[in-house]
Design a protein around this motif. Structure first.
Motif, PDB file in Angstrom:
ATOM      1  N   ALA A   1       0.903  -1.312   0.073  1.00 45.72           N
ATOM      2  CA  ALA A   1      -0.048   0.026   0.153  1.00 45.72           C
ATOM      3  C   ALA A   1       0.792   1.214  -0.201  1.00 45.72           C
ATOM      4  O   ALA A   1       0.387   2.146  -0.662  1.00 45.72           O
ATOM      5  CB  ALA A   1      -0.891  -0.235   1.175  1.00 45.72           C
ATOM      6  N   ARG A   2       2.121   1.383   0.785  1.00 51.54           N
ATOM      7  CA  ARG A   2       2.900   2.466   0.820  1.00 51.54           C
ATOM      8  C   ARG A   2       3.559   2.630  -0.608  1.00 51.54           C
ATOM      9  O   ARG A   2       3.740   3.643  -1.158  1.00 51.54           O
ATOM     10  CB  ARG A   2       4.120   2.318   1.893  1.00 51.54           C
ATOM     11  N   ARG A   3       3.809   1.286  -1.308  1.00 53.71           N
ATOM     12  CA  ARG A   3       4.437   1.358  -2.403  1.00 53.71           C
ATOM     13  C   ARG A   3       3.439   2.029  -3.509  1.00 53.71           C
ATOM     14  O   ARG A   3       3.940   3.038  -4.482  1.00 53.71           O
ATOM     15  CB  ARG A   3       4.875   0.017  -3.123  1.00 53.71           C
TER      16      ARG A   3
ATOM     17  N   VAL B   1      12.589   1.989  -0.109  1.00 53.15           N
ATOM     18  CA  VAL B   1      13.764   1.171  -0.844  1.00 53.15           C
ATOM     19  C   VAL B   1      14.465   0.371   0.397  1.00 53.15           C
ATOM     20  O   VAL B   1      14.955  -0.738   0.051  1.00 53.15           O
ATOM     21  CB  VAL B   1      15.146   2.181  -1.241  1.00 53.15           C
ATOM     22  N   ALA B   2      14.619   0.850   1.361  1.00 48.94           N
ATOM     23  CA  ALA B   2      15.353   0.343   2.823  1.00 48.94           C
ATOM     24  C   ALA B   2      14.561  -1.125   3.073  1.00 48.94           C
ATOM     25  O   ALA B   2      15.102  -2.030   3.479  1.00 48.94           O
ATOM     26  CB  ALA B   2      15.357   1.462   3.850  1.00 48.94           C
ATOM     27  N   SER B   3      13.329  -0.772   2.843  1.00 50.15           N
ATOM     28  CA  SER B   3      12.487  -2.245   3.235  1.00 50.15           C
ATOM     29  C   SER B   3      12.121  -3.037   2.032  1.00 50.15           C
ATOM     30  O   SER B   3      11.294  -4.041   2.378  1.00 50.15           O
ATOM     31  CB  SER B   3      11.328  -1.754   4.227  1.00 50.15           C
ATOM     32  N   ALA B   4      12.536  -2.848   0.746  1.00 45.71           N
ATOM     33  CA  ALA B   4      11.932  -3.299  -0.231  1.00 45.71           C
ATOM     34  C   ALA B   4      12.337  -4.855  -0.514  1.00 45.71           C
ATOM     35  O   ALA B   4      13.584  -5.171  -0.120  1.00 45.71           O
ATOM     36  CB  ALA B   4      12.453  -2.547  -1.561  1.00 45.71           C
ATOM     37  N   PRO B   5      11.697  -5.724  -1.169  1.00 44.69           N
ATOM     38  CA  PRO B   5      12.021  -6.954  -1.568  1.00 44.69           C
ATOM     39  C   PRO B   5      13.249  -6.937  -2.595  1.00 44.69           C
ATOM     40  O   PRO B   5      13.324  -5.886  -3.106  1.00 44.69           O
ATOM     41  CB  PRO B   5      10.895  -7.724  -2.191  1.00 44.69           C
ATOM     42  N   LYS B   6      14.419  -7.711  -2.489  1.00 49.29           N
ATOM     43  CA  LYS B   6      15.318  -7.557  -3.490  1.00 49.29           C
ATOM     44  C   LYS B   6      14.934  -7.294  -5.129  1.00 49.29           C
ATOM     45  O   LYS B   6      15.582  -6.327  -5.564  1.00 49.29           O
ATOM     46  CB  LYS B   6      16.162  -8.654  -3.498  1.00 49.29           C
ATOM     47  N   ASP B   7      14.024  -7.931  -5.390  1.00 53.32           N
ATOM     48  CA  ASP B   7      13.476  -7.638  -6.765  1.00 53.32           C
ATOM     49  C   ASP B   7      12.804  -6.511  -7.260  1.00 53.32           C
ATOM     50  O   ASP B   7      12.688  -5.926  -8.351  1.00 53.32           O
ATOM     51  CB  ASP B   7      12.379  -8.928  -7.392  1.00 53.32           C
TER      52      ASP B   7
ATOM     53  N   GLY C   1      15.796  -2.259  -6.660  1.00 50.07           N
ATOM     54  CA  GLY C   1      16.581  -1.194  -7.705  1.00 50.07           C
ATOM     55  C   GLY C   1      15.552  -0.545  -8.361  1.00 50.07           C
ATOM     56  O   GLY C   1      15.844   0.823  -8.738  1.00 50.07           O
ATOM     57  N   SER C   2      14.265  -0.901  -8.964  1.00 49.09           N
ATOM     58  CA  SER C   2      13.463   0.190  -9.727  1.00 49.09           C
ATOM     59  C   SER C   2      12.945   1.353  -8.555  1.00 49.09           C
ATOM     60  O   SER C   2      12.713   2.530  -9.072  1.00 49.09           O
ATOM     61  CB  SER C   2      12.215  -0.633 -10.154  1.00 49.09           C
ATOM     62  N   LEU C   3      12.708   0.958  -7.231  1.00 55.51           N
ATOM     63  CA  LEU C   3      12.434   2.008  -6.491  1.00 55.51           C
ATOM     64  C   LEU C   3      13.283   3.062  -6.003  1.00 55.51           C
ATOM     65  O   LEU C   3      13.376   4.263  -5.890  1.00 55.51           O
ATOM     66  CB  LEU C   3      11.791   1.354  -4.916  1.00 55.51           C
ATOM     67  N   ASP C   4      14.758   2.567  -6.073  1.00 57.90           N
ATOM     68  CA  ASP C   4      15.896   3.440  -5.824  1.00 57.90           C
ATOM     69  C   ASP C   4      15.798   4.193  -7.233  1.00 57.90           C
ATOM     70  O   ASP C   4      16.347   5.459  -6.982  1.00 57.90           O
ATOM     71  CB  ASP C   4      17.318   2.564  -5.898  1.00 57.90           C
ATOM     72  N   ARG C   5      15.671   3.636  -8.199  1.00 57.39           N
ATOM     73  CA  ARG C   5      15.727   4.855  -9.545  1.00 57.39           C
ATOM     74  C   ARG C   5      14.606   5.647  -9.533  1.00 57.39           C
ATOM     75  O   ARG C   5      14.709   6.727  -9.796  1.00 57.39           O
ATOM     76  CB  ARG C   5      15.520   3.816 -10.914  1.00 57.39           C
ATOM     77  N   LEU C   6      13.590   5.184  -8.933  1.00 55.98           N
ATOM     78  CA  LEU C   6      12.334   6.268  -8.905  1.00 55.98           C
ATOM     79  C   LEU C   6      12.733   7.326  -7.842  1.00 55.98           C
ATOM     80  O   LEU C   6      12.410   8.557  -8.066  1.00 55.98           O
ATOM     81  CB  LEU C   6      11.147   5.475  -8.410  1.00 55.98           C
ATOM     82  N   ARG C   7      13.352   7.056  -6.840  1.00 59.45           N
ATOM     83  CA  ARG C   7      13.764   7.885  -5.945  1.00 59.45           C
ATOM     84  C   ARG C   7      14.814   8.802  -6.222  1.00 59.45           C
ATOM     85  O   ARG C   7      14.704  10.064  -6.129  1.00 59.45           O
ATOM     86  CB  ARG C   7      14.195   7.189  -4.371  1.00 59.45           C
ATOM     87  N   ASP C   8      15.675   8.268  -7.098  1.00 59.27           N
ATOM     88  CA  ASP C   8      16.690   9.176  -7.396  1.00 59.27           C
ATOM     89  C   ASP C   8      16.048  10.108  -8.536  1.00 59.27           C
ATOM     90  O   ASP C   8      16.511  11.305  -8.703  1.00 59.27           O
ATOM     91  CB  ASP C   8      17.782   8.410  -8.228  1.00 59.27           C
TER      92      ASP C   8
ATOM     93  N   ALA D   1       7.458   4.329 -15.080  1.00 55.22           N
ATOM     94  CA  ALA D   1       7.139   3.068 -15.829  1.00 55.22           C
ATOM     95  C   ALA D   1       7.797   1.756 -15.411  1.00 55.22           C
ATOM     96  O   ALA D   1       7.174   0.773 -15.482  1.00 55.22           O
ATOM     97  CB  ALA D   1       7.696   3.317 -17.445  1.00 55.22           C
ATOM     98  N   ARG D   2       9.024   1.657 -15.184  1.00 57.09           N
ATOM     99  CA  ARG D   2       9.525   0.674 -14.643  1.00 57.09           C
ATOM    100  C   ARG D   2       9.099   0.097 -13.318  1.00 57.09           C
ATOM    101  O   ARG D   2       8.815  -1.074 -13.024  1.00 57.09           O
ATOM    102  CB  ARG D   2      11.226   0.777 -14.385  1.00 57.09           C
ATOM    103  N   ALA D   3       8.793   1.176 -12.373  1.00 60.50           N
ATOM    104  CA  ALA D   3       8.255   0.741 -11.214  1.00 60.50           C
ATOM    105  C   ALA D   3       6.716   0.181 -11.469  1.00 60.50           C
ATOM    106  O   ALA D   3       6.195  -0.789 -10.704  1.00 60.50           O
ATOM    107  CB  ALA D   3       8.257   2.141 -10.064  1.00 60.50           C
ATOM    108  N   VAL D   4       5.977   0.619 -12.202  1.00 60.79           N
ATOM    109  CA  VAL D   4       4.758   0.112 -12.407  1.00 60.79           C
ATOM    110  C   VAL D   4       4.684  -1.190 -13.060  1.00 60.79           C
ATOM    111  O   VAL D   4       3.633  -2.044 -12.858  1.00 60.79           O
ATOM    112  CB  VAL D   4       3.832   1.306 -13.225  1.00 60.79           C
ATOM    113  N   GLN D   5       5.571  -1.578 -13.678  1.00 58.55           N
ATOM    114  CA  GLN D   5       5.652  -2.874 -14.455  1.00 58.55           C
ATOM    115  C   GLN D   5       6.076  -3.941 -13.482  1.00 58.55           C
ATOM    116  O   GLN D   5       5.625  -5.146 -13.954  1.00 58.55           O
ATOM    117  CB  GLN D   5       6.795  -2.897 -15.524  1.00 58.55           C
ATOM    118  N   LEU D   6       6.551  -3.608 -12.165  1.00 62.51           N
ATOM    119  CA  LEU D   6       7.015  -4.649 -11.326  1.00 62.51           C
ATOM    120  C   LEU D   6       5.682  -5.358 -10.843  1.00 62.51           C
ATOM    121  O   LEU D   6       4.471  -4.487 -10.415  1.00 62.51           O
ATOM    122  CB  LEU D   6       7.652  -4.187 -10.328  1.00 62.51           C
TER     123      LEU D   6
END
Length: 152
Positions: A35-37, A86-92, A95-102, A140-145
């Motif tokens: 839900a937070r994602r 990002v700190a609590s994300a599953p490994k898969d 990466g995409s959440l890190d890119r979104l944050r950046d 787009a990458r974050a939504v595809q996950l």
């Protein structure tokens, strides 16, 4: 003796109950994270599709600066929320959440620079538009996950 069987039965029932409690807590934790994602993706979409186009199309530098400045705390909160995810994300998904944050951070910096100009510096405008495109790509990458495992 019957007491031994009762005791074993109680121990097995207690172990099963403990496993059920742990499973329910894990599921709730995954649902809360998902839900937070979803909320962070929605906020990122608002930033890319509503706030930035509105600020970039403002008629005057003062209007642009006012629109951006009024919403800057919300953008900062989005960045912090993405950092926590990002700190609590599953490994898969990290990466995409890190890119979104950046991308959110990059767009924030580019818009800060552009909003600070009084004449509408074309170089800073170009940097803001490029940062907006990078946010669109990261979105787009974050939504595809897929959602986190076990999420509804």
């Amino acid at each position: 003796s019957p007491w031994v069987w009762w005791l074993l039965g109680l121990l097995v029932a207690g172990a099963v109950l403990a496993l059920v409690v742990v499973a329910v807590r894990r599921r709730r934790t995954r649902q809360a994270w998902s839900a937070r994602r979803a909320a962070a993706v929605a906020e990122s979409t608002w930033l890319a599709h509503e706030l930035v186009p509105s600020a970039l199309s403002a008629q005057t530098p003062a209007a642009r600066r006012d629109r951006w400045t009024a919403s800057r705390p919300r953008v900062g909160a989005l960045y912090r929320s993405l950092s926590e995810l990002v700190a609590s994300a599953p490994k898969d998904q990290a990466g995409s959440l890190d890119r979104l944050r950046d991308a959110v951070a990059g767009l924030g910096a580019a818009m800060d620079a552009y909003a600070a100009t009084d004449a509408g510096d074309p170089e800073r405008l170009g940097a803001a538009r490029q940062a907006q495109r990078q946010l669109e790509d990261a979105l787009a990458r974050a939504v595809q996950l897929p959602p986190a495992p076990g999420a509804p």
